[in-house]
Design a protein around this motif. Sequence first.
Motif, PDB file in Angstrom:
ATOM      1  N   GLN A 531      -7.041  -4.671 -18.564  1.00  0.00           N
ATOM      2  CA  GLN A 531      -5.558  -4.752 -18.615  1.00  0.00           C
ATOM      3  C   GLN A 531      -4.699  -4.764 -17.689  1.00  0.00           C
ATOM      4  O   GLN A 531      -3.535  -5.088 -17.506  1.00  0.00           O
ATOM      5  CB  GLN A 531      -5.248  -3.419 -19.297  1.00  0.00           C
ATOM      6  CG  GLN A 531      -6.070  -2.976 -20.776  1.00  0.00           C
ATOM      7  CD  GLN A 531      -5.677  -1.569 -21.214  1.00  0.00           C
ATOM      8  OE1 GLN A 531      -4.459  -1.248 -20.913  1.00  0.00           O
ATOM      9  NE2 GLN A 531      -6.808  -1.312 -21.961  1.00  0.00           N
ATOM     10  N   GLY A 532      -5.363  -4.898 -16.258  1.00  0.00           N
ATOM     11  CA  GLY A 532      -4.606  -4.953 -14.897  1.00  0.00           C
ATOM     12  C   GLY A 532      -3.447  -6.003 -14.980  1.00  0.00           C
ATOM     13  O   GLY A 532      -2.649  -6.032 -14.499  1.00  0.00           O
ATOM     14  N   TRP A 601       4.291  -4.632  -4.018  1.00  0.00           N
ATOM     15  CA  TRP A 601       4.195  -4.527  -2.658  1.00  0.00           C
ATOM     16  C   TRP A 601       3.243  -3.180  -1.889  1.00  0.00           C
ATOM     17  O   TRP A 601       2.202  -3.444  -1.163  1.00  0.00           O
ATOM     18  CB  TRP A 601       5.344  -4.633  -1.824  1.00  0.00           C
ATOM     19  CG  TRP A 601       5.478  -4.804  -0.406  1.00  0.00           C
ATOM     20  CD1 TRP A 601       5.443  -6.035   0.487  1.00  0.00           C
ATOM     21  CD2 TRP A 601       5.213  -3.937   0.909  1.00  0.00           C
ATOM     22  NE1 TRP A 601       5.116  -5.945   1.739  1.00  0.00           N
ATOM     23  CE2 TRP A 601       5.150  -4.471   2.023  1.00  0.00           C
ATOM     24  CE3 TRP A 601       5.208  -2.346   0.812  1.00  0.00           C
ATOM     25  CZ2 TRP A 601       5.253  -3.681   3.162  1.00  0.00           C
ATOM     26  CZ3 TRP A 601       5.043  -1.825   2.115  1.00  0.00           C
ATOM     27  CH2 TRP A 601       4.989  -2.520   3.116  1.00  0.00           C
ATOM     28  N   SER A 602       3.549  -2.224  -2.629  1.00  0.00           N
ATOM     29  CA  SER A 602       2.940  -0.967  -1.939  1.00  0.00           C
ATOM     30  C   SER A 602       1.522  -1.133  -2.519  1.00  0.00           C
ATOM     31  O   SER A 602       0.474  -0.437  -1.733  1.00  0.00           O
ATOM     32  CB  SER A 602       3.739   0.210  -2.344  1.00  0.00           C
ATOM     33  OG  SER A 602       3.865   0.315  -3.705  1.00  0.00           O
ATOM     34  N   ASP A 603       1.397  -1.427  -3.690  1.00  0.00           N
ATOM     35  CA  ASP A 603      -0.128  -1.437  -4.340  1.00  0.00           C
ATOM     36  C   ASP A 603      -1.025  -2.573  -3.733  1.00  0.00           C
ATOM     37  O   ASP A 603      -2.060  -2.116  -3.321  1.00  0.00           O
ATOM     38  CB  ASP A 603       0.178  -1.981  -5.859  1.00  0.00           C
ATOM     39  CG  ASP A 603      -1.101  -1.465  -6.791  1.00  0.00           C
ATOM     40  OD1 ASP A 603      -1.763  -0.291  -6.111  1.00  0.00           O
ATOM     41  OD2 ASP A 603      -1.086  -1.961  -7.784  1.00  0.00           O
ATOM     42  N   VAL A 604      -0.464  -3.601  -3.288  1.00  0.00           N
ATOM     43  CA  VAL A 604      -1.299  -4.663  -2.435  1.00  0.00           C
ATOM     44  C   VAL A 604      -1.855  -4.082  -1.177  1.00  0.00           C
ATOM     45  O   VAL A 604      -3.014  -4.097  -0.926  1.00  0.00           O
ATOM     46  CB  VAL A 604      -0.634  -6.027  -2.455  1.00  0.00           C
ATOM     47  CG1 VAL A 604      -1.219  -6.833  -1.213  1.00  0.00           C
ATOM     48  CG2 VAL A 604      -0.365  -6.565  -3.650  1.00  0.00           C
ATOM     49  N   HIS A 654      -4.052  -9.154   1.796  1.00  0.00           N
ATOM     50  CA  HIS A 654      -3.771  -9.173   0.361  1.00  0.00           C
ATOM     51  C   HIS A 654      -5.167  -9.092  -0.491  1.00  0.00           C
ATOM     52  O   HIS A 654      -5.302  -9.126  -1.568  1.00  0.00           O
ATOM     53  CB  HIS A 654      -3.075 -10.201  -0.146  1.00  0.00           C
ATOM     54  CG  HIS A 654      -1.656 -10.164   0.255  1.00  0.00           C
ATOM     55  ND1 HIS A 654      -0.549 -11.213  -0.062  1.00  0.00           N
ATOM     56  CD2 HIS A 654      -0.867  -9.308   1.139  1.00  0.00           C
ATOM     57  CE1 HIS A 654       0.467 -10.724   0.509  1.00  0.00           C
ATOM     58  NE2 HIS A 654       0.379  -9.668   1.196  1.00  0.00           N
ATOM     59  N   THR A 655      -6.035  -9.647   0.333  1.00  0.00           N
ATOM     60  CA  THR A 655      -7.409 -10.180  -0.258  1.00  0.00           C
ATOM     61  C   THR A 655      -8.197  -8.868  -0.976  1.00  0.00           C
ATOM     62  O   THR A 655      -8.707  -9.211  -2.150  1.00  0.00           O
ATOM     63  CB  THR A 655      -8.501 -10.518   0.637  1.00  0.00           C
ATOM     64  OG1 THR A 655      -8.023 -11.609   1.431  1.00  0.00           O
ATOM     65  CG2 THR A 655      -9.899 -10.769   0.119  1.00  0.00           C
ATOM     66  N   HIS A 661      -8.731  -7.378  -8.748  1.00  0.00           N
ATOM     67  CA  HIS A 661      -8.098  -7.793 -10.129  1.00  0.00           C
ATOM     68  C   HIS A 661      -8.594  -9.352 -10.617  1.00  0.00           C
ATOM     69  O   HIS A 661      -8.294  -9.660 -11.681  1.00  0.00           O
ATOM     70  CB  HIS A 661      -6.374  -7.862  -9.871  1.00  0.00           C
ATOM     71  CG  HIS A 661      -6.162  -6.606  -9.862  1.00  0.00           C
ATOM     72  ND1 HIS A 661      -5.935  -6.022 -10.809  1.00  0.00           N
ATOM     73  CD2 HIS A 661      -5.399  -6.049  -8.963  1.00  0.00           C
ATOM     74  CE1 HIS A 661      -5.091  -4.636 -10.590  1.00  0.00           C
ATOM     75  NE2 HIS A 661      -4.906  -4.742  -9.519  1.00  0.00           N
ATOM     76  N   GLY A 662      -9.793  -9.753  -9.736  1.00  0.00           N
ATOM     77  CA  GLY A 662     -10.318 -11.099 -10.271  1.00  0.00           C
ATOM     78  C   GLY A 662      -9.289 -12.235 -10.243  1.00  0.00           C
ATOM     79  O   GLY A 662      -9.398 -13.235 -10.590  1.00  0.00           O
TER      80      GLY A 662
END
Length: 664
Positions: A531-532, A601-604, A654-655, A661-662
């Motif tokens: 679901q992401g 941004w913070s999640d990445v 960011h990789t 997340h595919g």
Amino acid sequence: MDNPLLQSSHVPVDYSAITLENMGAAFAHVLLAHERGIDSIIRDQQAMPTWDDMVLAVDGLDAQLLSVLYAASPLVGRDDDWASAIIEFYGRVTARFDQKFANSALQALYERLANSDIGKQLDARKRATLRWHLDKFTASGAMLDAAAKARLAELQLHIGTAREAFRANINRPGLSITDETELSGIPQRVRDEWADRAREAGASGWLIACESVATDDALRYAGNRQLRERVYRAYHSRGVSDEPGQDNRSHLLQLATWLDEKARLLGFANHLEQSLMVKSAGAAAQVRGFLHNLAEHVRPAMLQWRAEIERQAAAKGLVPLQPWDIAYLQASPSAVLSTEGLREYFPLNAVVTALRQLAQQLLGVVLQPRPLATWNDSVQPFEVWQDNAFIGFLYLDAVQHAGKQPDSVFTTYIRNRRVDAEGVYQAASVVVFSDVPQALPGSQPLLDHLSLRKLFHEFGHALHHLLVRTTNHVMSNVTELGTDGVELVGKLFERWVWDADYLVAISSHQVDGSPLDRARVDECLDHLRQQGVEEIARDLSLALFDLDLHATPNDGRTLEQRLKEARERCGYWPLTDFERPAHAFDHLVNGYDAGFYAYLWSDVHAFDLFTRFEAAGLLDRATGRELQEALFAPGASRPLREGIETFLGREASHTPYLRWHGLA
């Protein structure tokens, strides 16, 4: 003084002793003390402003004023009189700081100290404190002439009024259900919660509150398509009205226009530019580039995901596919069983134990339960220690209760760590709020995976605040890192509950304490991860809309046009004719205007930081110590990007996020 709100930082607030009268007395005392104190400092520091007698003196006045406000804030739900008193005080505190930072005489003293030989010889954190003040004075209009200051004050009043009106218009009554046959597919646990809400409202049957948790449950589980539609329309009509004053379109457009005028008055190109000046991600071009790059990765995956959902809808006869069908289609019977059954293994007490162990093993932080007075019996208070030193208080208000706002998931920083002019250490204090449903009879409060993520996220904020090692109120204020800098640590701590081994290790069935089966955890996490992409696309569309609105609010485009463009860029679902997501986009009036991108941004960056723990061990003390030294200890005294690169030993990537997340 014996007022419970005016005690030393080492004395916990005695919430049982607070009355409307002594709370009002505390409000009046600190407001007057702040105003007179600033006037006295300006008068006494004319010969030569100094660090102790000016900067730390102002620091202490600010800290006292804010600590009373934030300590009282959990009491806002007691009744209308308490709410009115606290909200009025909040407005007066805001006005007091506006006046302080618009004071050209005070600004001149800070500038004299910063430019003096003494000021230039101060250490890096003290110089950073002076730079922060000078930037704040400029951004608050201290350098403006009288006419411009008057217009700025008018704009501030308009902005505050519009924000309050926007918030008020979002509230909607819930949906009352009296026929149980309409609840087909709804788990018994959810039905019981809805029945409790109806009883609290003095009604029979079931009440589906117009709130995110209840709405999500209805859309995920209800087999009755008409019920899903009614719930969806109710929730997505918040802030929409035929009455202009109750329709948030006008408030949002006017608010964006006033924010733009305010920014230009202060010398910025627009509100977006002004907002990003106090954040961590960089200038507008950098933030826009980050979002556009992410959209390029998300759009193909989202279009593919939409096609699969539409195929499933056709197979089940849900044609044409409607927005209230999407969550239901994702919630397969096995997935529902898995996610619903998961909560049985995460009773609140076991989760709190896991949080305490994580803090101790990773950061050497000891949370000692203490029988302190609180605003509700469900609140859990702790003394916080590290290296045998007392560093502050943490209050955990995790469960929904009477007087608590729905969807209350946030962290309140009551006191910042600091050392006053006499060299006395002032302890930090923090409150974590979350919205774990109340326990049903014969049970404990239970957490599903979303509730775990919320609680770990807010706990990360609390640890960040408690583990700052700067020595003045301003530099110990983690919110000065900007919304993106603050959210980084919350997002980082979410990563622990996405690790299957960690979830198994902290699971404990509410009846017999048995752990979860690893295969079951893998199945649940895999389903949630699928679901992401939709969640990213939703947040990305709102972030693009937010940036667009606050960069060019007066270019003639409507809210709907802006939303359509944002959704198309990231492949998100087209809007139906009645959907008005901007009308209830409350982040835009709660401090995240021109900053909603912060969550992405913070999640990445959190994914990248977490690679260090994946390599060394999720509870590795040495890595935890490096995290504190690089990212927590400096507070707001240095750019967050420097801390990220110091901890990683390289530039951020960011990789890891894209790969997980595919999207790589």
